[in-house]
Design an enzyme around this catalytic site. Structure first.
Site, PDB file in Angstrom:
ATOM      1  N   PRO A 112      16.232  -1.401   3.802  1.00 64.93           N
ATOM      2  CA  PRO A 112      15.704  -1.508   2.430  1.00 64.93           C
ATOM      3  C   PRO A 112      16.508  -2.444   1.521  1.00 64.93           C
ATOM      4  CG  PRO A 112      16.920   0.525   2.668  1.00 64.93           C
ATOM      5  CD  PRO A 112      16.949  -0.146   4.020  1.00 64.93           C
ATOM      6  N   CYS A 113      16.421  -3.755   1.783  1.00 63.51           N
ATOM      7  CA  CYS A 113      17.128  -4.709   0.938  1.00 63.51           C
ATOM      8  C   CYS A 113      16.547  -4.718  -0.483  1.00 63.51           C
ATOM      9  CB  CYS A 113      17.095  -6.113   1.559  1.00 63.51           C
ATOM     10  SG  CYS A 113      15.449  -6.715   1.920  1.00 63.51           S
TER      11      CYS A 113
END
Lengths: 255, 183
Positions: free
Chosen positions: A162-163
Site C-alpha cells: 500500500p504505497c
C-alpha cells in the site's frame, strides 16, 4: 532392450538416453499469468508468476484496454504472459481487507533498497498513513526520504503493497504512480482522516497526544483517533513531545 | 511441425511464442542439465534462456525473426548463460565440484529399471563432465540432443567439418574413460 552392433552405436544410444524432458511445470517459470479482479476503487489487472504476484495495474490507468496492460507488463518485465483461469489464492480477501502482507510476491525485478521500502510499506495498516520520512527512518536510512519516495513510485504491486498509505510530512497526500486523485480515493475508501490530517499539517501540527496516557502518535494512528477532544494535545514535533514528557506510540512509531 | 515457427513468430510474437517454448524446452533443458556445473539450476537457467530469447525477439524486426534458425539460436543463448554462470561460480570458489548428473524421473518405469538406468546415466553423465571443451559441447549437442551437424556448426560458430571432428574426438575420449564392462 535393443541389441547394438558396435561400441560406437552403443555409446551413442546411451548418450541419447541422457536427454531429459523439462519438468512438468517448466512453462510456469517462463510465462506469467494475469486476471482482472475487482479492487477497492475499480477493477485491476493483476499479473503473477510461479513465485507470486508481480504486477498490479488499475484498468482505468490503461483506459480499460487489456492490450495496453499486457504490453506494459511485457516491456517492464521482459516476460510473456497468458490469461489465468483463476485469481491467486488470497487475492480477493487481501483486496477486500486492505491487508496484503500475507500474499506471496515476485519482486525479482526489484532492487535491495526498494525491496526494504516495500516490505516496510506492507506494515502500514489500512486506515492509517505514514510520512515518507517514516519509511526512510524505519529501514535505517533516515536521510533517504526522496529515495524512499522514488522506490514507492516504482512499486510494481501498488494497492496490495500500500504505497498509497505513504504521504508527505506536511499532511498533503503527495504523488502517486496512477495520479494523485486515485491515491486520495483509495485513502477515502479506507476511511483515513485525510481532511483532518491535512488541516493539522497546515497549522504545523504533525503529532497528537493524549494527556492521560502521555503517548503521542501520527494523527491517522488508530490510537490517536480514539483520544477524546478533552484530552487531545497537538504537537509540532518530536522535541515538543519529549519536552512535555510524552513517549512515542509503539504502534505508529512517530520518531 | 516447427518449420513455420519463425514465420508465425514474425507475424505474431505473442501468439507463437508458447509454441516455441513447447517445441524446444526439452532440448534447452537437456543442454542446461548436461552442461551446467549446478544441474539443480537447470530449470531456472532454461527459463532464463527463454526469457532472454523473448526479450530479444521483442526488439527484432519481423524480417530478422522470420529468418532465425530457432533451435541453434536458443541453444546458443542457453550455452552463453551457462558460460556466464560457470564464470561467476569460479569467482565463488569451493562451492560445488563436478557433479554426476542423473536424468529426471519421468515416472513411467519400475523402481528396478529406474535404478539400473539411473545408475548408468549417472555414470555416463558424470563422465561427460570430464570432457574438455569444445568436445563436451559437441558431444552433448550431437548425441544427447540429437542436433544435425549443420545446426551444431551454427551453435559452435565453426565449419561443419570442425564440428564433426570435435564430436569424433569427444566420443573417442569418452570411450577411453569407460571401463570395459558397462551396463
Amino acid at each position: 532392450m535393443t541389441t547394438v552392433s558396435t561400441h560406437d552405436d552403443r555409446l551413442a544410444g546411451e548418450l541419447a538416453g541422457l536427454s531429459s524432458p523439462a519438468p512438468a511445470n517448466f512453462q510456469d517459470a517462463v510465462f506469467a499469468r494475469w486476471v482482472e479482479v475487482d479492487g477497492p476503487v475499480g477493477a485491476l489487472y493483476v499479473a503473477f508468476t510461479d513465485r507470486g504476484i508481480s504486477y498490479v495495474c488499475p484498468t482505468q490507468w490503461v483506459g480499460g484496454e487489456q492490450d495496453r496492460f499486457l504490453d506494459l507488463y511485457r516491456s517492464r518485465f521482459g516476460r510473456p504472459l497468458r490469461p489465468a483461469n483463476r485469481a491467486p489464492a488470497g487475492l480477493a480477501g487481501a483486496l477486500r481487507s486492505g491487508k496484503g502482507a500475507g500474499l506471496p510476491y515476485d519482486l525479482r525485478s526489484v532492487g535491495d533498497f526498494d525491496r526494504k521500502v516495500l516490505a516496510k510499506t506492507l506494515e502500514i495498516p489500512p486506515g492509517e498513513v505514514r510520512p515518507y520520512a517514516w519509511i526512510a527512518r524505519e529501514i535505517g536510512h533516515p536521510a533517504a526520504v526522496r529515495a524512499a519516495g522514488s522506490a514507492l513510485g516504482r512499486n510494481p504491486v501498488p494497492i496490495l503493497i500500500p504505497c498509497h498509505r505513504v504521504v508527505r510530512s506536511d499532511g498533503a497526500t503527495g504523488n502517486y504512480g496512477f495520479g494523485p486523485q486515485l491515491k486520495v480515493d483509495l485513502l477515502h475508501v479506507e476511511e483515513v482522516n485525510l481532511e483532518e490530517t491535512r488541516g493539522l499539517g497546515r497549522r504545523g501540527v504533525h503529532y497528537v497526544a493524549s494527556d492521560t496516557t502521555q503517548v503521542y502518535c501520527y494523527p491517522s494512528c488508530t490510537h490517536a483517533r480514539r483520544i477524546t477532544p478533552a484530552h487531545r494535545v497537538e504537537l509540532a514535533n518530536a522535541a515538543a513531545a519529549s519536552r512535555a514528557g510524552y513517549r512515542a506510540c509503539r504502534h505508529c512509531r512517530p520518531g | 511441425m516447427t518449420d513455420d515457427l519463425p514465420l508465425r513468430l514474425s507475424q505474431d510474437l505473442e501468439e507463437a511464442f508458447p509454441d516455441v517454448v513447447s517445441a524446444y524446452q526439452h532440448a534447452v533443458f537437456t543442454v542446461a542439465l548436461r552442461m551446467s556445473a549446478q544441474p539443480e539450476d537447470a530449470a531456472d537457467i532454461s527459463a532464463e534462456a527463454f526469457l532472454r530469447a523473448y526479450t530479444a525477439l521483442r526488439g527484432y524486426p519481423p524480417q530478422r525473426i522470420g529468418q532465425l534458425q530457432l533451435r541453434p539460436w536458443l541453444l546458443t543463448i542457453v550455452l552463453n548463460l551457462l558460460r556466464n554462470e560457470a564464470r561467476a561460480a569460479s569467482r565463488r570458489p569451493a562451492e560445488v565440484g563436478l557433479v554426476a548428473v542423473s536424468g529426471v524421473d519421468d515416472g513411467r518405469e519400475g523402481p528396478a529399471e529406474h535404478a539400473q538406468r539411473h545408475d548408468g546415466q549417472a555414470r555416463l553423465g558424470g563422465l561427460l563432465t570430464g570432457l574438455a571443451e569444445p568436445q563436451r559441447t559437441a558431444v552433448v549437442l550431437r548425441h544427447v540432443v540429437g542436433l544435425p551437424y549443420a545446426e551444431l556448426a551454427a551453435v559452435m560458430g565453426c565449419p561443419e567439418g570442425t564440428a564433426k571432428s570435435h564430436v569424433t574426438r569427444g566420443l573417442h575420449r569418452l570411450r577411453s574413460m569407460i571401463p570395459e564392462e558397462t551396463t
